[in-house]
Design a protein around this motif. Structure first.
Motif, PDB file in Angstrom:
ATOM      1  N   SER A   1     -28.434  -7.536   9.924  1.00 18.44           N
ATOM      2  CA  SER A   1     -29.435  -7.721   8.878  1.00 18.44           C
ATOM      3  C   SER A   1     -29.085  -6.895   7.652  1.00 18.44           C
ATOM      4  O   SER A   1     -29.279  -7.327   6.524  1.00 18.44           O
ATOM      5  CB  SER A   1     -30.836  -7.381   9.396  1.00 18.44           C
ATOM      6  OG  SER A   1     -30.983  -6.006   9.539  1.00 18.44           O
ATOM      7  N   GLY A   2     -28.522  -5.692   7.867  1.00 17.74           N
ATOM      8  CA  GLY A   2     -28.097  -4.879   6.731  1.00 17.74           C
ATOM      9  C   GLY A   2     -26.987  -5.563   5.951  1.00 17.74           C
ATOM     10  O   GLY A   2     -27.020  -5.632   4.716  1.00 17.74           O
ATOM     11  N   ALA A   3     -26.020  -6.106   6.699  1.00 13.79           N
ATOM     12  CA  ALA A   3     -24.903  -6.772   6.032  1.00 13.79           C
ATOM     13  C   ALA A   3     -25.374  -7.987   5.257  1.00 13.79           C
ATOM     14  O   ALA A   3     -24.928  -8.256   4.142  1.00 13.79           O
ATOM     15  CB  ALA A   3     -23.851  -7.174   7.068  1.00 13.79           C
ATOM     16  N   LEU A   4     -26.302  -8.719   5.851  1.00  8.30           N
ATOM     17  CA  LEU A   4     -26.797  -9.923   5.195  1.00  8.30           C
ATOM     18  C   LEU A   4     -27.515  -9.592   3.893  1.00  8.30           C
ATOM     19  O   LEU A   4     -27.293 -10.227   2.856  1.00  8.30           O
ATOM     20  CB  LEU A   4     -27.758 -10.647   6.135  1.00  8.30           C
ATOM     21  CG  LEU A   4     -27.878 -12.136   5.871  1.00  8.30           C
ATOM     22  CD1 LEU A   4     -26.582 -12.807   6.211  1.00  8.30           C
ATOM     23  CD2 LEU A   4     -29.004 -12.720   6.686  1.00  8.30           C
ATOM     24  N   LEU A   5     -28.371  -8.585   3.966  1.00 10.98           N
ATOM     25  CA  LEU A   5     -29.106  -8.198   2.758  1.00 10.98           C
ATOM     26  C   LEU A   5     -28.139  -7.659   1.707  1.00 10.98           C
ATOM     27  O   LEU A   5     -28.250  -7.971   0.523  1.00 10.98           O
ATOM     28  CB  LEU A   5     -30.165  -7.145   3.110  1.00 10.98           C
ATOM     29  CG  LEU A   5     -31.173  -6.828   2.011  1.00 10.98           C
ATOM     30  CD1 LEU A   5     -31.927  -8.065   1.594  1.00 10.98           C
ATOM     31  CD2 LEU A   5     -32.138  -5.754   2.467  1.00 10.98           C
ATOM     32  N   ALA A   6     -27.156  -6.863   2.152  1.00  4.78           N
ATOM     33  CA  ALA A   6     -26.175  -6.314   1.214  1.00  4.78           C
ATOM     34  C   ALA A   6     -25.399  -7.439   0.547  1.00  4.78           C
ATOM     35  O   ALA A   6     -25.183  -7.434  -0.669  1.00  4.78           O
ATOM     36  CB  ALA A   6     -25.224  -5.364   1.948  1.00  4.78           C
ATOM     37  N   PHE A   7     -24.968  -8.431   1.327  1.00  3.48           N
ATOM     38  CA  PHE A   7     -24.221  -9.540   0.749  1.00  3.48           C
ATOM     39  C   PHE A   7     -25.075 -10.315  -0.244  1.00  3.48           C
ATOM     40  O   PHE A   7     -24.598 -10.695  -1.322  1.00  3.48           O
ATOM     41  CB  PHE A   7     -23.725 -10.472   1.859  1.00  3.48           C
ATOM     42  CG  PHE A   7     -22.799 -11.532   1.350  1.00  3.48           C
ATOM     43  CD1 PHE A   7     -23.284 -12.794   1.015  1.00  3.48           C
ATOM     44  CD2 PHE A   7     -21.457 -11.275   1.188  1.00  3.48           C
ATOM     45  CE1 PHE A   7     -22.436 -13.770   0.532  1.00  3.48           C
ATOM     46  CE2 PHE A   7     -20.598 -12.248   0.699  1.00  3.48           C
ATOM     47  CZ  PHE A   7     -21.086 -13.500   0.375  1.00  3.48           C
ATOM     48  N   ALA A   8     -26.347 -10.527   0.127  1.00  5.07           N
ATOM     49  CA  ALA A   8     -27.242 -11.260  -0.780  1.00  5.07           C
ATOM     50  C   ALA A   8     -27.372 -10.532  -2.110  1.00  5.07           C
ATOM     51  O   ALA A   8     -27.308 -11.140  -3.179  1.00  5.07           O
ATOM     52  CB  ALA A   8     -28.616 -11.432  -0.138  1.00  5.07           C
ATOM     53  N   LEU A   9     -27.566  -9.208  -2.048  1.00  4.02           N
ATOM     54  CA  LEU A   9     -27.722  -8.451  -3.287  1.00  4.02           C
ATOM     55  C   LEU A   9     -26.442  -8.478  -4.108  1.00  4.02           C
ATOM     56  O   LEU A   9     -26.477  -8.553  -5.327  1.00  4.02           O
ATOM     57  CB  LEU A   9     -28.103  -7.006  -2.971  1.00  4.02           C
ATOM     58  CG  LEU A   9     -29.516  -6.791  -2.442  1.00  4.02           C
ATOM     59  CD1 LEU A   9     -29.777  -5.323  -2.227  1.00  4.02           C
ATOM     60  CD2 LEU A   9     -30.535  -7.353  -3.416  1.00  4.02           C
ATOM     61  N   SER A  10     -25.299  -8.423  -3.431  1.00  2.00           N
ATOM     62  CA  SER A  10     -24.035  -8.434  -4.168  1.00  2.00           C
ATOM     63  C   SER A  10     -23.783  -9.795  -4.798  1.00  2.00           C
ATOM     64  O   SER A  10     -23.301  -9.902  -5.923  1.00  2.00           O
ATOM     65  CB  SER A  10     -22.896  -8.074  -3.212  1.00  2.00           C
ATOM     66  OG  SER A  10     -21.690  -8.625  -3.652  1.00  2.00           O
ATOM     67  N   PHE A  11     -24.136 -10.859  -4.064  1.00  2.00           N
ATOM     68  CA  PHE A  11     -23.868 -12.212  -4.541  1.00  2.00           C
ATOM     69  C   PHE A  11     -24.653 -12.521  -5.804  1.00  2.00           C
ATOM     70  O   PHE A  11     -24.200 -13.281  -6.662  1.00  2.00           O
ATOM     71  CB  PHE A  11     -24.247 -13.202  -3.427  1.00  2.00           C
ATOM     72  CG  PHE A  11     -23.731 -14.588  -3.640  1.00  2.00           C
ATOM     73  CD1 PHE A  11     -24.584 -15.618  -3.990  1.00  2.00           C
ATOM     74  CD2 PHE A  11     -22.390 -14.860  -3.481  1.00  2.00           C
ATOM     75  CE1 PHE A  11     -24.110 -16.902  -4.179  1.00  2.00           C
ATOM     76  CE2 PHE A  11     -21.905 -16.143  -3.680  1.00  2.00           C
ATOM     77  CZ  PHE A  11     -22.768 -17.158  -4.014  1.00  2.00           C
ATOM     78  N   ASP A  12     -25.842 -11.935  -5.929  1.00  2.00           N
ATOM     79  CA  ASP A  12     -26.699 -12.269  -7.060  1.00  2.00           C
ATOM     80  C   ASP A  12     -26.752 -11.155  -8.096  1.00  2.00           C
ATOM     81  O   ASP A  12     -27.595 -11.151  -8.976  1.00  2.00           O
ATOM     82  CB  ASP A  12     -28.115 -12.573  -6.545  1.00  2.00           C
ATOM     83  CG  ASP A  12     -28.982 -13.164  -7.614  1.00  2.00           C
ATOM     84  OD1 ASP A  12     -30.191 -12.859  -7.641  1.00  2.00           O
ATOM     85  OD2 ASP A  12     -28.456 -13.902  -8.465  1.00  2.00           O
TER      86      ASP A  12
END
Lengths: 382, 273, 265
Positions: free
Chosen positions: C191-202
């Motif tokens: 879940s941490g990785a997913l949220l981190a990726f989402a924030l980086s992507f946008d």
């Protein structure tokens, strides 16, 4: 002691004497003499509307240089982009007159060899070596296009047809006025005052003493409650007019042509007090990563056909004197409309953007510097 | 200790050094013509900021909107998170989770831009109001619009920590409370709220810090009077290239967040981030 | 516990909040079919012409892949460094622990523009060229914090007695980690990785200052918004991103359902 000092002085004099011709040699030595193979990529900093597919795609096909544009809405943004490491990332920047000298003096751009741009000889004389891109005979770019800052208005809701800049300084359209978010707007206020308050003695709207400057600022302060938004992006102004939030404002021809293409009821005009304007140059970055593609672009964008395409699309005037017939082929009457056939009389009426500096042209040092313009503008917006 | 060396080195050398360098430059000045930064030590950037009524009102406006946004987000998020954590069944909870997370994946810029279509003079909101016979709202390009859009974009960041905090409350505790005779409102006030507070504070760290530095939303949906701290900082560095002044102005959000973080840690929010 | 009335009211509220969150997204999806390139209401006409334009636009492809690359790299770095930091701060008590945990909150507590400006000055002063790597560094600052926070929260909720029991029963450190610790923290990492990726992507603000001439997807979108001629194409891109990410987000949500050792009931 004395002998050492004499030797010291002699050495310094010798070094100085050597430097002078060295500088001259450096000037011509650094310029390329031919354009090599394209590097496959070209990074531009451009005004919104300057890199449309209709002229970019043919360039990409012809030269193999893929164009990547970063848009900027003001000269300040362009200078900042170049300053923040941009001079080694971007190849060309379409600098207006108020950015070009700053870029030259900060050594962010390099001289260009005008002989590598075949269409250069067809430029009007005024545009071959204008003071905003040519310093002491050295060319720091190729002139591109020029045009005025216009008064844009909604033909249905603004009646009668405005003839004076007073229409954006008076409360008639309160809450529906828009002007660019750019400190150089102070010059537009100064230009208006130069005609309406001649006692201030404003001759050059970019060289303002503190009295003249304060008068311009107080006019802008009076204008502040009338403004719905200071537009920073060209698309901001397009949206404001299209969606009914603004009915009148200062603009570029680009917004007019885009809105008209979408059948919005707008028109523009240059009021009787005259207008400020811009004269753009494609400047080559000091450490351009793709110089060959850059030179190919310079050659391409100066040809009469492409000059005409860009001029008609954007609504500006080309520097290439042979563009006129091509303009009329794209849009009948556009050559006359944008004064491409009789440029000089029109040209002299426009007060082109230049960077305000503390030393006025009359030699005195009491004009306001651009940093003061920027701070005053920020504080004015509140 | 060995485990900590790589991240420590990372943070210290790159991040903190960059931050320190930035804030040291707040004491420098910029040459008016060449726009080169000159290393002349001076407090003039700070005096300009504190003496100017425009800059003071910009700072106050930003803090006010940040606070209002936080309050609005808490009001919207708390009942929603409560529903998701304690009432919704597992399938519904999963669906709600996805519905809250997905907006974070769609472009922030485009979502803000979509709000222009809603709030514009000839936009969707006024069109709907007109159809309902109501007067048009004049929300476009105003600070109200900025507040609305900030509330909208930061909402998922408030929902998630509150949800996590609520999820952690054991059912047994709530059952015990009701067994002991407390009615649901008393239970909520005395048991749930204190346990959820760290989550709320954690969420507010997000909403506050994101609002204090944002310049995109005010640029896109704000009007003439919508300069925020982020706009001044951005126009000083990204436009005027006056990094010392931008750094000086950026000490305002830095100071606010530093104080806020200290308070938050006291209230236990760090465990809820 | 809560009475029927409260349940219904909360349910209605939840529905309204979902509507609030999703109406702008629906507007985006509708405007992807706008026949005009300027956005106005009502829609002048519907057209699917922008879908092939977006599909064939080479700038969109380059920007999309750059965003993916930057996101994956930043998330990987975040997973490594964030886990190190979380474990270290959870297990050991040492001088400066409070300070370090404070410092590790800064990248998300400080506005992005400060991080962006600071990193940009740092890179220009050292004549480091802005590139994919500077973008990754910029993104990694907040990604590390996200992973660190998620993992630390999970570690705090797990009982250390399990690890001790495992060691007592003779398992080596590695075996303990693999069979006892890892299953417990795995979902927190995901879940941490997913949220981190989402924030980086946008991410826009920090990226603006740490990207050179290249565009991540958000930077490209901003360029198109400025230019004002390709807005429906932007809406198409966002539409596609939303559609693409439904599945991974749903899967990740399944994976991260509370499977910690502490049970509520």
């Amino acid at each position: 002691m004395r002998s050492i000092r004499r030797t010291h002085v002699l050495l310094v004099a010798l070094a100085a004497a050597l430097c002078v011709p060295a500088a001259g040699v450096g000037k011509t030595n650094g310029l390329p003499t031919s354009v090599g193979k394209g590097e496959g990529s070209l990074n531009l900093i451009a005004w919104e509307g300057y890199t449309q597919p209709q002229w970019v795609k043919p360039f990409e096909t012809q030269t193999g240089c893929q164009v990547h544009a970063k848009y900027a809405g003001s000269s300040d943004e362009m200078v900042a982009l170049m300053n923040q490491g941009g001079d080694s990332q971007y190849d060309l920047v379409s600098a207006s007159g108020d950015a070009s000298l700053r870029l030259i003096y900060s050594k962010l751009v390099q001289p260009v060899n005008v002989n590598l741009v075949p269409s250069y000889k067809d430029f009007g004389k005024t545009f071959q070596s204008p003071p905003n891109n040519t310093v002491k005979g050295v060319h720091y770019g190729i002139s591109l296009q020029w045009g005025p800052n216009t008064l844009l208005y909604n033909t249905k809701l603004v009646k009668p047809v405005p003839t004076s800049w007073a229409s954006i300084y008076s409360p008639t359209y309160k809450g529906k006025v828009t002007v660019p978010d750019n400190p150089i707007q102070i010059a537009d206020a100064a230009l208006y005052l130069s005609k309406t308050q001649p006692s201030l003695g404003i001759t050059d709207p970019y060289e303002l003493t503190s009295t003249q400057f304060n008068a311009a600022i107080s006019l802008l302060k009076k204008q502040r409650p009338l403004i719905v938004k200071y537009w920073a992006l060209a698309s901001d102004e397009i949206d404001l007019f299209k969606n009914g939030d603004a009915v009148i404002g200062a603009s570029w021809p680009y917004q007019l042509t885009t809105l008209k293409a979408d059948k919005a009821p707008v028109a523009d005009t240059i009021p009787k007090e005259g207008a400020t304007g811009w004269l753009d140059t494609w400047m080559l970055s000091a450490k351009a990563p793709h110089p060959n593609c850059a030179y190919k672009w310079l050659a391409y964008i100066s040809t009469p056909k492409v000059q005409a395409q860009q001029a008609v699309y954007y609504g500006e005037t080309p520097v290439n004197s042979k563009a006129c017939s091509y303009m009329d082929a794209i849009s009948k009457g556009s050559c006359a409309q944008y004064h491409a056939n009789a440029p000089l009389s029109y040209f002299s009426k426009i007060k082109f953007w230049k960077t305000p500096i503390a030393t006025c042209d009359n030699g005195k040092n009491d004009c306001m510097s651009y940093t003061q313009w920027q701070q005053a503008w920020q504080q004015l917006k509140g | 200790m060995l485990l900590l060396t790589p991240p420590l080195a990372w943070f210290l050398f790159v991040y903190l050094a960059a931050l320190a360098a930035l804030f040291v430059s707040a004491f420098w000045q910029v040459n008016p013509f060449t726009t080169e930064i000159e290393h002349i030590w001076t407090f003039s950037n700070f005096t300009t900021i504190f003496q100017s009524s425009a800059y003071r009102s910009i700072a106050l406006r930003t803090i006010t909107i940040a606070a209002l946004t936080t309050i609005a987000d808490v009001i919207l998020a708390f009942p929603f998170a409560y529903f998701m954590a304690r009432i919704a069944g597992p399938k519904l909870r999963a669906m709600l989770f996805v519905l809250v997370l997905l907006p974070l994946w769609s472009s922030y810029l485009v979502r803000v831009y979509a709000w222009r279509q809603i709030l514009d003079h000839d936009g969707i909101l006024n069109w709907t109001l007109q159809k309902l016979g109501l007067p048009a709202a004049n929300l476009a390009y105003s600070n109200t619009a900025v507040w609305l859009v900030f509330t909208y974009v930061w909402l998922p960041f408030m929902i998630l920590p509150i949800y996590a905090a609520l999820e952690r409350i054991p059912d047994s505790m709530l059952e015990a409370s009701s067994d002991l005779g407390a009615r649901s409102w008393l239970t909520t006030r005395r048991i749930v709220l204190p346990l959820v507070l760290p989550g709320v504070i954690a969420g507010s760290i997000f909403t506050f810090s994101l609002t204090l530095g944002d310049y995109i939303t005010p640029t896109l949906v704000g009007g003439a009077g919508s300069q925020f701290i982020g706009n001044v900082v951005f126009s000083s560095v990204g436009v005027a290239n006056n990094i010392p002044f931008a750094a000086a102005f950026a000490t305002i959000p830095l100071a606010i967040m530093a104080i806020y973080l200290v308070i938050a840690r006291r209230l236990g929010a760090f465990e809820a981030l | 516990m809560e009475n029927k009335g409260a349940r219904v009211a909360l349910g209605v509220w939840a529905g309204l909040v979902v509507a609030f969150l999703w109406i702008p997204l629906l507007i985006i999806m509708v405007y992807a079919f706008n026949s005009s390139n300027i956005q106005s209401w009502p829609l002048p006409g519907l057209s699917t012409k922008w879908f092939p334009v977006a599909w064939h636009d080479p700038q969109v492809h380059t920007a999309f892949w750059l965003s993916i690359k930057a996101g994956l790299l930043a998330t990987t770095i975040a997973l490594v460094l964030g886990s190190c930091a979380a474990f270290a701060l959870h297990r050991f008590r040492f001088f400066g622990r409070e300070l370090i945990s404070f410092v590790l909150v800064l990248p998300i507590a400080l506005p992005g523009i400060i991080t962006g400006m600071a990193l940009n000055s740092f890179f220009s002063n050292r004549h480091i060229n802005l590139s994919l790597w500077t973008i990754v560094i910029g993104h990694a600052t907040f990604c590390v914090v996200i992973v660190y926070n998620n993992l630390l929260a999970r570690l705090r909720r797990t009982s250390t007695s399990l690890v001790e029991a495992s060691m007592d029963l003779g398992a080596s450190g590695f075996q303990t980690f693999r069979f006892v610790t890892l299953p417990v923290i795995a979902t927190a990492l995901v879940s941490g990785a997913l949220l981190a990726f989402a924030l980086s992507f946008d991410e826009v603000v920090v990226t603006y200052f740490t990207a050179g001439a290249q565009n991540t997807l958000p930077l490209l979108i901003f360029g198109y918004i400025r230019e004002g001629q390709q807005l429906p194409e932007v809406n198409v891109i966002v539409f596609a991103v939303i559609a693409l990410t439904v599945i991974p987000v749903a899967i990740a949500q399944r994976l991260t359902r509370d499977s910690g050792v502490l049970r509520r009931r």
